[in-house]
Design a protein around this motif. Structure first.
Motif, PDB file in Angstrom:
ATOM      1  N   ARG B 237      11.143  66.438  30.175  1.00 32.18           N
ATOM      2  CA  ARG B 237      10.980  65.090  30.718  1.00 32.18           C
ATOM      3  C   ARG B 237      11.011  65.058  32.246  1.00 32.18           C
ATOM      4  O   ARG B 237      11.555  64.132  32.848  1.00 32.18           O
ATOM      5  CB  ARG B 237      12.047  64.129  30.165  1.00 32.18           C
ATOM      6  N   VAL B 238      10.463  66.075  32.883  1.00 32.27           N
ATOM      7  CA  VAL B 238      10.322  66.053  34.336  1.00 32.27           C
ATOM      8  C   VAL B 238       9.148  65.134  34.654  1.00 32.27           C
ATOM      9  O   VAL B 238       8.071  65.293  34.104  1.00 32.27           O
ATOM     10  CB  VAL B 238      10.024  67.471  34.872  1.00 32.27           C
ATOM     11  N   GLY B 239       9.360  64.142  35.540  1.00 28.72           N
ATOM     12  CA  GLY B 239       8.304  63.154  35.762  1.00 28.72           C
ATOM     13  C   GLY B 239       7.210  63.661  36.679  1.00 28.72           C
ATOM     14  O   GLY B 239       7.353  63.670  37.891  1.00 28.72           O
ATOM     15  N   ILE B 240       6.114  64.121  36.097  1.00 23.69           N
ATOM     16  CA  ILE B 240       4.992  64.594  36.912  1.00 23.69           C
ATOM     17  C   ILE B 240       3.757  63.750  36.643  1.00 23.69           C
ATOM     18  O   ILE B 240       3.098  63.291  37.563  1.00 23.69           O
ATOM     19  CB  ILE B 240       4.702  66.071  36.625  1.00 23.69           C
ATOM     20  N   PHE B 241       3.448  63.549  35.361  1.00 18.05           N
ATOM     21  CA  PHE B 241       2.219  62.851  35.004  1.00 18.05           C
ATOM     22  C   PHE B 241       2.472  61.508  34.326  1.00 18.05           C
ATOM     23  O   PHE B 241       1.595  60.664  34.275  1.00 18.05           O
ATOM     24  CB  PHE B 241       1.364  63.717  34.079  1.00 18.05           C
ATOM     25  N   ASP B 242       3.644  61.320  33.745  1.00 14.93           N
ATOM     26  CA  ASP B 242       3.904  60.095  32.987  1.00 14.93           C
ATOM     27  C   ASP B 242       4.454  59.011  33.913  1.00 14.93           C
ATOM     28  O   ASP B 242       5.542  59.164  34.479  1.00 14.93           O
ATOM     29  CB  ASP B 242       4.912  60.400  31.869  1.00 14.93           C
ATOM     30  N   PRO B 243       3.737  57.895  34.108  1.00 12.39           N
ATOM     31  CA  PRO B 243       4.208  56.865  35.039  1.00 12.39           C
ATOM     32  C   PRO B 243       5.567  56.288  34.641  1.00 12.39           C
ATOM     33  O   PRO B 243       6.302  55.818  35.501  1.00 12.39           O
ATOM     34  CB  PRO B 243       3.111  55.802  34.992  1.00 12.39           C
ATOM     35  N   ALA B 244       5.903  56.334  33.354  1.00 12.67           N
ATOM     36  CA  ALA B 244       7.176  55.771  32.924  1.00 12.67           C
ATOM     37  C   ALA B 244       8.351  56.515  33.549  1.00 12.67           C
ATOM     38  O   ALA B 244       9.436  55.951  33.702  1.00 12.67           O
ATOM     39  CB  ALA B 244       7.277  55.820  31.400  1.00 12.67           C
ATOM     40  N   ILE B 245       8.158  57.794  33.896  1.00 12.99           N
ATOM     41  CA  ILE B 245       9.258  58.536  34.520  1.00 12.99           C
ATOM     42  C   ILE B 245       8.866  58.982  35.925  1.00 12.99           C
ATOM     43  O   ILE B 245       9.332  59.987  36.443  1.00 12.99           O
ATOM     44  CB  ILE B 245       9.689  59.744  33.645  1.00 12.99           C
ATOM     45  N   GLY B 246       7.959  58.216  36.561  1.00 16.92           N
ATOM     46  CA  GLY B 246       7.673  58.455  37.973  1.00 16.92           C
ATOM     47  C   GLY B 246       6.483  59.348  38.263  1.00 16.92           C
ATOM     48  O   GLY B 246       6.262  59.734  39.403  1.00 16.92           O
ATOM     49  N   GLY B 247       5.717  59.696  37.250  1.00 12.65           N
ATOM     50  CA  GLY B 247       4.574  60.576  37.490  1.00 12.65           C
ATOM     51  C   GLY B 247       3.278  59.810  37.663  1.00 12.65           C
ATOM     52  O   GLY B 247       3.255  58.581  37.683  1.00 12.65           O
ATOM     53  N   ASP B 248       2.181  60.558  37.806  1.00  8.09           N
ATOM     54  CA  ASP B 248       0.870  59.937  37.980  1.00  8.09           C
ATOM     55  C   ASP B 248      -0.135  60.615  37.049  1.00  8.09           C
ATOM     56  O   ASP B 248      -0.460  61.782  37.240  1.00  8.09           O
ATOM     57  CB  ASP B 248       0.409  60.084  39.429  1.00  8.09           C
ATOM     58  N   PRO B 249      -0.627  59.901  36.026  1.00 11.35           N
ATOM     59  CA  PRO B 249      -1.522  60.528  35.052  1.00 11.35           C
ATOM     60  C   PRO B 249      -2.838  61.001  35.673  1.00 11.35           C
ATOM     61  O   PRO B 249      -3.451  61.951  35.183  1.00 11.35           O
ATOM     62  CB  PRO B 249      -1.766  59.427  34.020  1.00 11.35           C
ATOM     63  N   ILE B 250      -3.259  60.342  36.762  1.00 11.91           N
ATOM     64  CA  ILE B 250      -4.545  60.748  37.343  1.00 11.91           C
ATOM     65  C   ILE B 250      -4.404  62.076  38.066  1.00 11.91           C
ATOM     66  O   ILE B 250      -5.364  62.824  38.189  1.00 11.91           O
ATOM     67  CB  ILE B 250      -5.078  59.624  38.259  1.00 11.91           C
ATOM     68  N   LEU B 251      -3.181  62.405  38.503  1.00  9.20           N
ATOM     69  CA  LEU B 251      -2.964  63.720  39.106  1.00  9.20           C
ATOM     70  C   LEU B 251      -3.324  64.817  38.107  1.00  9.20           C
ATOM     71  O   LEU B 251      -3.943  65.821  38.462  1.00  9.20           O
ATOM     72  CB  LEU B 251      -1.499  63.864  39.545  1.00  9.20           C
TER      73      LEU B 251
END
Ligand SMILES: [Cu+2]
Lengths: 107, 556
Positions: B237-251
């Motif tokens: 659950r490291v937030g890289i791509f999931d916006p719910a945990i601070g990530g960005d899916p477009i990345l």
């Protein structure tokens, strides 16, 4: 391929420089330079990486072909980052600096 | 018309007493071989298996789409079918297809070397592909994956309850196989060319494999790291791509397509190399604009890294970013067009014979033309917003990958079959299957352009109950069954020919190129003595116009 012998003095000098730069990394983190924060941190990091690549990894003493390989590796990384930023810097809802989504930039 | 018997002169063709196939027979001698030719055969068997596995999923997709309702399987199952069709076909068949089989076999032979630069690493790359394949097979058998072959986040990293990790680890592992193959080719082509084999005397097959290897080495690590990040997010659950945990899916999409657009050229460029060999050999002419074709390969390989954002016009990329990528994408058509124009110019006033490999080559040019120009439709932002994620896109990339890569692969397989096995394939059956494939392919994928333009989205088990849409889908499914029959035929007659085919002479096509100057099949060392190259590439000229010492001249 002929091996270039690097004297121990050079190695210790580079090692010393890396240590100094590491301390510098820590020291600059204690002050707030505003917009320059990222620039300074990255400049120190790039200097350290350059020293490692050029001396510890012997690229400075290598053939032109090796240098081309190293440069193209970094060039490709630059392509990835620059063209991705062409999206991030212009996307609505991002702060425009560093491409951090606005919702997160205050965290 | 080149007659196989005439090439051996008056003497009956006798197989070489000692060759790479009969040097040793034990299973161990195959599984621990360092001979690039045997490794090519190992790859050939492996990817043929995966081709038919991926094909089985395609059959299920086409059967489901025979009727508008989702009635053959559950929609969830359908999602798994198209995902596993894509994952297996792309990572386990198309990426290794031409380079790992024909490339592995021919790169050392064509440059006059005894083997690749790193024979053990070559064997390792096959084992890595097999291990990656086992992970993907596990994902398939355990219950499948449903993310699509693109593994888009956050669905893949957060929501999908299928075997994403097993498939992702499999893809991650197979990446190293292609990195090692690329590295091996680059070093081999730089350092192991025979005396006199200058860069501009290299066959265009070698140029295109060199260009492909650059993409493999420079692009594959990015997708490996990206998939690792998906794994990190899914498991920890490291937030890289999931916006719910601070990530960005477009990345994720940026990182994924940075590799996966160039990966299209990993699949296509080696095929283009095959086509250059076939066109020259069967029109008995020098390649029109050799250097342009050679540099077009490099141009495609390098420039192909600048266009990936055209996959993201509708997915949240900024409009400015889309404009940049759309603009850049148009230019990648230039080197591809150079190749098509130069192949056709080579045909002009050539003495063309329609043997099976040439049928595939001509089919390739037509399919690639359609696939390539429809790619330009998709590069136009306005039009792409209409056809994005429709069957128009599906038809476009199948024209490139099946109509392009698979046609080139089969054409090359037939052309070099005598060199691989020492036997000729049955020409009549082979021509028949090439024609069946040509018809079946068009019938399968051309209706998809139409139904896609009408708006039928991809990746759905059901579609509106519209008689025109259903008619087009029925045509497509009918075409797929014809195409399948066309692919099954070589599976019968090629193995048959290994036992019952006519013995092949060293140079059954009267072609130039060092691989034809050694026996069929070659000895383990490839050449009795290291060849010295004193001629230019593709010197298909009448005897009286040019005589070069030590050159085997084409007879006809
Ligand atoms: Cu693309």
């Amino acid at each position: 391929m002929s091996e270039h012998i690097v004297s121990k003095t050079i190695y210790f000098l580079i090692f010393g420089a890396l240590m100094v730069l590491t301390v510098l990394t820590y020291w600059v983190a204690l002050y707030d330079f505003g917009a320059l924060n990222v620039v300074i941190a990255l400049a120190v990091a790039v200097t350290k990486a350059l020293l490692v690549v050029l001396f510890f990894m012997h690229v400075r003493y290598s053939t032109r072909l090796t240098k081309i390989v190293v440069i193209s590796g970094f060039f490709w990384l630059a392509l990835l980052i620059v063209l991705t930023l062409s999206d991030y810097f212009t996307r609505p809802g991002t702060s425009g600096v560093g491409g951090v989504p606005a919702s997160r930039s205050t965290r | 018309m080149i007659d196989a018997a005439s090439m051996g002169g008056d003497l009956p063709v006798v197989p070489p007493k000692d060759n790479y196939i009969n040097r040793a027979y034990s299973i161990k001698s195959w599984l621990l071989t360092k001979d690039h030719k045997r490794i090519a055969i190992l790859y050939l068997i492996t990817i043929t298996f995966f081709f038919f596995l991926g094909g089985a999923f395609a059959v299920m997709i086409r059967l489901e789409l025979l009727t508008p309702a989702s009635d053959l399987v559950q929609p969830e199952t359908y999602n798994k079918f198209f995902t596993m069709h894509g994952v297996v076909m792309i990572f386990l068949f198309l990426i290794p297809s031409v380079p790992a089989t024909l490339g592995n076999f021919l790169v050392p032979l064509m440059i006059g070397a005894k083997d690749l630069a790193f024979p053990k690493i070559n064997l390792l790359s096959w084992y890595i592909l097999v291990i990656g394949g086992i992970f993907i097979l596990y994902a398939v058998v355990a219950g499948g994956v449903d993310t699509g072959w693109t593994f888009y986040t956050p669905y893949s990293s957060t929501y999908s309850n299928t075997y994403v990790m097993a498939a992702a680890i499999g893809v991650f592992i197979t990446g190293f196989s292609s990195i090692l193959t690329g590295l091996n080719f680059i070093v081999t082509i730089h350092t192991m060319r025979a005396p006199g084999m200058t860069w501009y005397r290299l066959p265009l097959f070698i140029w295109s494999h060199y260009a492909t290897s650059l993409i493999m080495v420079l692009g594959t690590p990015v997708v490996a790291v990206t998939i690792l990040l998906v794994g990190l997010e899914r498991v920890f659950r490291v937030g890289i791509f999931d916006p719910a945990i601070g990530g960005d899916p477009i990345l994720f999409q940026h990182l994924f397509w940075f590799y996966s657009h160039p990966a299209v050229y990993i699949m296509l460029l080696p095929g283009m190399g095959v086509i250059s060999e076939l066109i020259t050999a069967f029109s008995r002419k020098n390649m029109f604009g050799y250097k342009f074709v050679a540099y077009a390969s490099l141009g495609i390989a390098i420039y192909g890294f600048l266009v990936w954002g055209h996959h993201m016009f509708t997915s949240g990329q900024s409009i400015y970013g889309s404009l940049v990528f759309s603009f850049l994408t148009y230019f990648v058509a230039i080197p591809s067009a150079i190749k098509v124009f130069n192949w056709t110019a080579t045909l002009y006033r050539g003495s063309i014979s329609y043997d099976t490999p040439m049928l595939y080559a001509l089919g390739f040019i037509g399919f690639f033309l359609i696939g390539g120009t429809t790619g330009l439709f998709l590069a136009a932002i306005g039009l792409d917003i209409h056809v994005h994620d429709t069957y128009f896109v599906v038809a476009h990339f199948h024209y490139i990958m099946v109509g392009g890569t698979v046609m080139a692969y089969l054409g090359g397989l037939h052309y070099w079959w005598p060199k691989l096995t020492g036997r000729m394939y049955p020409e009549g059956w082979a021509r028949l299957s090439a024609l069946i494939i040509f018809v079946g392919f068009n019938l399968t994928f051309f209706p998809q352009f139409v139904v896609g333009y009408m708006g039928m989205p991809r990746r759905y088990a059901a579609y509106p109950d519209d008689p025109v849409w259903q008619m087009l889908n029925v045509l497509s499914t009918a075409g797929a069954s014809i195409l399948g029959a066309g692919y099954l035929l070589p599976m019968v007659y090629l193995p048959w020919s290994m036992r019952y085919g006519k013995y092949a002479p060293s140079n059954p096509w009267g072609a130039t190129g060092l691989e034809w100057q050694t026996t069929s099949p070659p000895p383990t060392e490839n050449f009795e003595e290291t060849p010295v190259v004193t001629w230019e590439p593709y010197e298909y000229r009448p005897r009286e116009e040019k005589v070069v010492v030590n050159k085997i001249l084409p007879t006809d």
